[in-house]
Design an enzyme around this catalytic site. Sequence first.
Site, PDB file in Angstrom:
ATOM      1  N   ASN A  72       0.847  -1.200   0.000  1.00  0.00           N
ATOM      2  CA  ASN A  72       0.000   0.000   0.000  1.00  0.00           C
ATOM      3  C   ASN A  72       0.887   1.257   0.000  1.00  0.00           C
ATOM      4  O   ASN A  72       2.111   1.152   0.059  1.00  0.00           O
ATOM      5  CB  ASN A  72      -0.891  -0.057   1.245  1.00  0.00           C
TER       6      ASN A  72
ATOM      7  N   CYS B 135       2.009   3.562   2.113  1.00  0.00           N
ATOM      8  CA  CYS B 135       3.106   3.857   3.068  1.00  0.00           C
ATOM      9  C   CYS B 135       3.993   2.652   3.335  1.00  0.00           C
ATOM     10  O   CYS B 135       4.893   2.704   4.181  1.00  0.00           O
ATOM     11  CB  CYS B 135       2.529   4.433   4.348  1.00  0.00           C
TER      12      CYS B 135
ATOM     13  N   GLU C  61       3.477  -0.419   4.618  1.00  0.00           N
ATOM     14  CA  GLU C  61       3.345  -1.345   5.749  1.00  0.00           C
ATOM     15  C   GLU C  61       2.482  -2.565   5.446  1.00  0.00           C
ATOM     16  O   GLU C  61       2.435  -3.492   6.242  1.00  0.00           O
ATOM     17  CB  GLU C  61       2.787  -0.611   6.987  1.00  0.00           C
TER      18      GLU C  61
HETATM   19  O1  CDP Z   1      -3.957   7.627  10.826  1.00  0.00           O
HETATM   20  P1  CDP Z   1      -4.678   7.137   9.616  1.00  0.00           P
HETATM   21  O2  CDP Z   1      -5.631   6.038   9.913  1.00  0.00           O
HETATM   22  O3  CDP Z   1      -5.327   8.255   8.885  1.00  0.00           O
HETATM   23  O4  CDP Z   1      -3.689   6.548   8.512  1.00  0.00           O
HETATM   24  P2  CDP Z   1      -2.144   6.209   8.495  1.00  0.00           P
HETATM   25  O5  CDP Z   1      -1.850   5.128   9.478  1.00  0.00           O
HETATM   26  O6  CDP Z   1      -1.337   7.450   8.568  1.00  0.00           O
HETATM   27  O7  CDP Z   1      -1.997   5.580   7.058  1.00  0.00           O
HETATM   28  C1  CDP Z   1      -2.390   4.249   6.833  1.00  0.00           C
HETATM   29  C2  CDP Z   1      -2.619   4.008   5.388  1.00  0.00           C
HETATM   30  O8  CDP Z   1      -3.718   4.784   4.950  1.00  0.00           O
HETATM   31  C3  CDP Z   1      -1.491   4.434   4.472  1.00  0.00           C
HETATM   32  O9  CDP Z   1      -0.426   3.555   4.418  1.00  0.00           O
HETATM   33  C4  CDP Z   1      -2.241   4.502   3.182  1.00  0.00           C
HETATM   34  O10 CDP Z   1      -2.485   3.203   2.666  1.00  0.00           O
HETATM   35  C5  CDP Z   1      -3.539   5.138   3.611  1.00  0.00           C
HETATM   36  N1  CDP Z   1      -3.482   6.613   3.460  1.00  0.00           N
HETATM   37  C6  CDP Z   1      -3.861   7.154   2.277  1.00  0.00           C
HETATM   38  O11 CDP Z   1      -4.238   6.413   1.375  1.00  0.00           O
HETATM   39  N2  CDP Z   1      -3.821   8.508   2.071  1.00  0.00           N
HETATM   40  C7  CDP Z   1      -3.370   9.340   3.032  1.00  0.00           C
HETATM   41  N3  CDP Z   1      -3.341  10.648   2.786  1.00  0.00           N
HETATM   42  C8  CDP Z   1      -2.958   8.803   4.256  1.00  0.00           C
HETATM   43  C9  CDP Z   1      -3.031   7.428   4.448  1.00  0.00           C
END
Ligand code: CDP
Length: 560
Positions: A262, A264, A266
């Site tokens: 995905n 980021c 992980e």
């Molecule tokens: O804290 P939150 O649940 O918003 O997300 P995060 O842990 O920072 O990001 C998790 C995943 O959400 C990322 O690896 C992406 O797959 C997705 N993501 C995204 O698609 N677009 C963003 N602007 C931020 C996160």
Amino acid sequence: MRLSDNGQKVFEARYAQKNENGEIIETFEQAVFRLSRTAASVEDEENKVWEEKFSSVIGDLLFIPSTPIWANIGKPDRPWQPGACFVLAVEDSLDSMYQTLKETAAVFKSGGGVGYNFSTIRPKGALVQSTKGKASGVVELIKLYDASSNMVMQGGVRRGASMGILNVDHPEIIDFIKAKMDGSLTNFNISVGITDAFMEALENGEEWPLVFNGDTYESVSAIELWQLISNAAHACGDPGIIFIDRLQQYNPVPGNPLDCTNPCGEQPLSPGESCLLGSINLAKMINPDGQANFDLLASTVGTAIRFLDNLIDAAQYPLPLIEESTKATRKVGLGLTGLHDALIMAGLAYDSAEGREFAGQLTQYIQQQAHETSRELAKEKGCFPAWEESIFYPDDTRRNAACITIAPTGSVTAMAGCEGYGMEPIFAVAYTKNTNVAGDFEVFSPLFLDECKKHGVTEEVLAEVARQGTCQNVSGIPEDVARIFKGAQDIDNTDHILMQAEVQKYVENAVSKTINLPSTATPEVIEECYLMAYRLGLKGITVFRDGCKKGTVTVGKDKK
Ligand code: CDP
């Protein structure tokens, strides 16, 4: 059920139900019930008690579901799409490229981010049979996808984030490595898919063939290619690297190709799969005496896994293919946030052997409990449908092909009010924030401030800490405080990597982690980081040299 003032702001901006005029019509407590009710709706009648258990762990911020869950689940005006992570296939035809772009738009609209491995795309300049013209290649395709991300706001709240991977033997790899150096492709993270064969060629100082469809286009020096990657990462933070063979090596369903993650990094996924995330708040798992509360951890993990698993069934999927692939493996990504908070509460330094041991213990325990719950759920509700093709067949019955992922937790940690995001160290113990409206003011880590008060640290010393952006080598700061309160830039890169390696041991998906480097770090340091990551068995690594990209938050006023 209460959020801090800042947490409430995040909640209201991102997650709260709004009416047609954009006014907030939901409290945090109501949102917690919305999520819990929806997740419990797939349970049998006698299991409706889970609604209460879900709302108790989420309402107390012991377990924090990720953004798409808060933003979508149970809302009357949103698709009930809980996944943050998606991977889509792109094939080497114009039809497929645009088909995938359309699928991407559907995923973005539903609030998820997308990863692609572009290695199947013929390189720039290769012959296009039907037109006898020349192919535009991988980088042009990424530009198209990047531009399209500006069109579709992800879930209506943020721009779509993407991951583009290209394997190290693709003929367009050199252009790909340099693709972000001019500051473009801002919606994409890019990573080179490094193979074990490449690492061998590198070690032996060999030439490395760039191949597509069995044709060798050219051979380049493996060492020079490696240096090119570290030079680009030195300049702009991209590309990262992903050890692609390791994804496949740990693939729970080996028949499904696993060569992508995905946005980021992980969450490795096969094309069409999606995964939903949630994090255990470790700041809430430490007793006042500094010991971990393993009982609370166990019960929280059990409830969290059931919650995430339920949402796979309650979900509305952006595409039938995604529904089918996601339900076949039922992967979930339970992780953690506030790791550094927990270490501080336990009096342990992030960059110490004891700190790593404690982090490993906590992660291992989360993984054990998650797997145990997944086994119990399998007994109760059945194994994931692809179980017979999985590495767990026939003895290890499980509900989910994978359970543990350490996400960046960018938004949810801000809502929960932890100081360390995911498994990252705190950014800095103090810094001076420059604003147009309020002028300059000092921002302190609350945990740091508390500890300083206990030690009678004076206002003058604190002001000096804010000025320097660190409490290391500031006179008046007790040694014991300085040892524990190190920000991302105070921690040596090898200690960042050692912590990543320790946590990764207990994570079957992958971890999101940035290896921070000072602005003075050379490209050679980055190469050393990469080699260390490979030797320690990491799945990937991302380095970030302070100041290498515009828009970096500055640590300390003097270091602008
Ligand atoms: O804290 P939150 O649940 O918003 O997300 P995060 O842990 O920072 O990001 C998790 C995943 O959400 C990322 O690896 C992406 O797959 C997705 N993501 C995204 O698609 N677009 C963003 N602007 C931020 C996160």
